[in-house]
Design an enzyme around this catalytic site. Structure first.
Site, PDB file in Angstrom:
ATOM      1  N   LYS A 197      -1.480  -1.777  -9.708  1.00 22.71           N
ATOM      2  CA  LYS A 197      -0.952  -0.504  -9.230  1.00 22.71           C
ATOM      3  C   LYS A 197       0.053  -0.695  -8.088  1.00 22.71           C
ATOM      4  O   LYS A 197       0.247  -1.794  -7.583  1.00 22.71           O
ATOM      5  CB  LYS A 197      -2.105   0.408  -8.794  1.00 22.71           C
ATOM      6  CG  LYS A 197      -3.049   0.799  -9.931  1.00 22.71           C
ATOM      7  CD  LYS A 197      -2.308   1.532 -11.036  1.00 22.71           C
ATOM      8  CE  LYS A 197      -3.227   2.186 -12.064  1.00 22.71           C
ATOM      9  NZ  LYS A 197      -3.968   1.249 -12.906  1.00 22.71           N
ATOM     10  N   ASN A 198       0.680   0.401  -7.666  1.00 17.61           N
ATOM     11  CA  ASN A 198       1.747   0.336  -6.661  1.00 17.61           C
ATOM     12  C   ASN A 198       1.254  -0.160  -5.314  1.00 17.61           C
ATOM     13  O   ASN A 198       2.027  -0.680  -4.517  1.00 17.61           O
ATOM     14  CB  ASN A 198       2.397   1.701  -6.508  1.00 17.61           C
ATOM     15  CG  ASN A 198       3.099   2.144  -7.777  1.00 17.61           C
ATOM     16  OD1 ASN A 198       2.581   1.982  -8.876  1.00 17.61           O
ATOM     17  ND2 ASN A 198       4.292   2.709  -7.643  1.00 17.61           N
TER      18      ASN A 198
END
Length: 392
Positions: A191-192
């Protein structure tokens, strides 16, 4: 298909490597050298800073986004006999948690440009048994929240946002996570931002408080409140909760990831622009879209192949690009086509046509702020080579 004329890299281009710096490592080491490892002061700090960053009414850290979605449903009292409307184009956990609370997931189609849940399909799927709508901000592009919220308000149902992809995304200038709706974020390694595993739930304070209680066995005091110097050993179990808490080790990583999330997002957008430029004018592919009212978090870059221009299908295309030493994936296999859901509810692939048709031609390309310009340029070259060699 021949690789003889293509200069294949000796070094593999990984799909989505996490970007971890010395600051994160130092914070985790400091935690390990301290007196507290599980949910405690760093987790509370992480919750507070996350809420402050994204203007969330309240936030509580959990063990995963899946846990957050499960807790959100439980906190809202969704259970047997209820229905929850959600998209079929999502990871299976979005639907699985509905099953976990004994409700029925009602899977609907997506919009052809963003691949987000289609508000018109949501409205058609509502019934007297509908208790909640769970829109997914697919690839970090916010759904049409105003339309979804209007439908929910009209029919008196809750909205739970699956924001697994949407850290740092905005809709009409508002951060995803800033509304009273319960929203669940993911900090999985791809994920980011990451905490290794983990998630966050934001929303109205009373609902988030209920989620927090359910995340720690339904106990009125968590371990930090019991074992701190001013704590008390007494507690009450007020609900049959779950073991879904985040640890201070994870939160330590999250704190430093949050510090540089803005810079990581800026780099992510640079790489997206590089992809867009590399595929511009190529009639064999469809690049992702970003609507004017949305600031996508660009969690993933999903390329859609125009199969009518090719002599091969998506799966062969995938294999050919991978043979050029590129890590890639497909997001997602529509939930209604998985055996469990197809067999239990009688879904057929053609029942949800937009999601199904787009699934057959999508490939997710590598995207992480850790990637170099050269790596992204190489991915473009590899994809373009396969397209050229397989043009109909």
């Amino acid at each position: 298909m021949s690789l003889a004329e293509f200069p294949v890299r000796s070094q593999f281009v990984p799909f989505a490597p996490p970007l971890i710096g010395e600051e994160e490592i130092a914070e985790v080491v400091e935690t390990l050298r301290g007196d507290w490892l599980t949910t405690g002061p760093r987790t509370r700090q992480f919750q507070a800073e996350f809420a402050d960053t994204f203007a969330a009414p309240a936030a509580t850290a959990v063990s995963s986004c899946t846990a957050g979605l499960h807790l959100a449903l439980a906190a809202l009292g969704v259970g047997p006999g209820d229905e929850v409307v959600t998209t079929t184009l999502t990871f299976c956990s979005t639907a699985n948690v509905v099953e976990h609370v004994g409700a029925r997931p009602v899977l609907v189609d997506v919009e052809p440009d963003t691949l987000n849940i289609d508000p018109a399909a949501v409205e058609r799927a509502l019934s007297p048994r509908t208790k909640a709508i769970v829109p997914v901000h697919y690839c970090g592009h916010a759904v049409d929240l105003d339309a979804i919220q209007a439908i929910a308000d009209q029919h008196g149902v809750a909205v739970i946002e699956d924001a697994a992809h949407a850290v740092h995304a905005k809709y009409k200038g508002r951060w995803i996570g800033s509304s009273p709706n319960l929203a669940a974020f993911s900090f999985y390694p791809t994920k980011n931002m990451t905490t290794g595993e983990g998630g966050m739930v934001t929303g109205a304070p009373d609902l988030v408080e209920r989620v927090a209680l359910l995340s720690s066995h339904g106990m009125s005091r968590d371990a930090w409140k019991r074992f701190d110097r001013a704590g008390s050993w007494r507690y009450d179990v007020v609900a049959p909760g779950f073991k879904y808490n985040m640890t201070d080790i994870q939160a330590a990583l999250g704190l430093r990831q949050l510090d540089r999330l803005g810079a990581m997002q800026a780099r992510r957008r640079q790489l997206v622009a590089r992809y867009d430029a590399g595929f511009k004018g190529n009639d064999q592919v469809q690049t992702p879209t970003e609507r004017p009212e949305v600031e996508s978090s660009w969690h993933m870059y999903v390329l859609r192949i125009n199969l009518e221009t090719l002599t091969i299908d998506r799966d062969r295309f995938f294999d050919e690009v991978k043979a050029r030493n590129v890590g890639l994936s497909v997001h997602y296999i529509p939930v209604h086509t998985h055996p469990y859901y197809a067999d239990k509810y009688g879904y057929r692939p053609g029942d949800i046509p937009v999601a199904n048709e787009n699934f057959e031609r999508m490939v997710t390309l590598p995207l992480s702020p850790k990637h170099t310009d050269d790596e992204i340029d190489y991915v473009v070259e590899a994809v373009t080579d396969v397209l050229r060699q397989s043009r109909r």
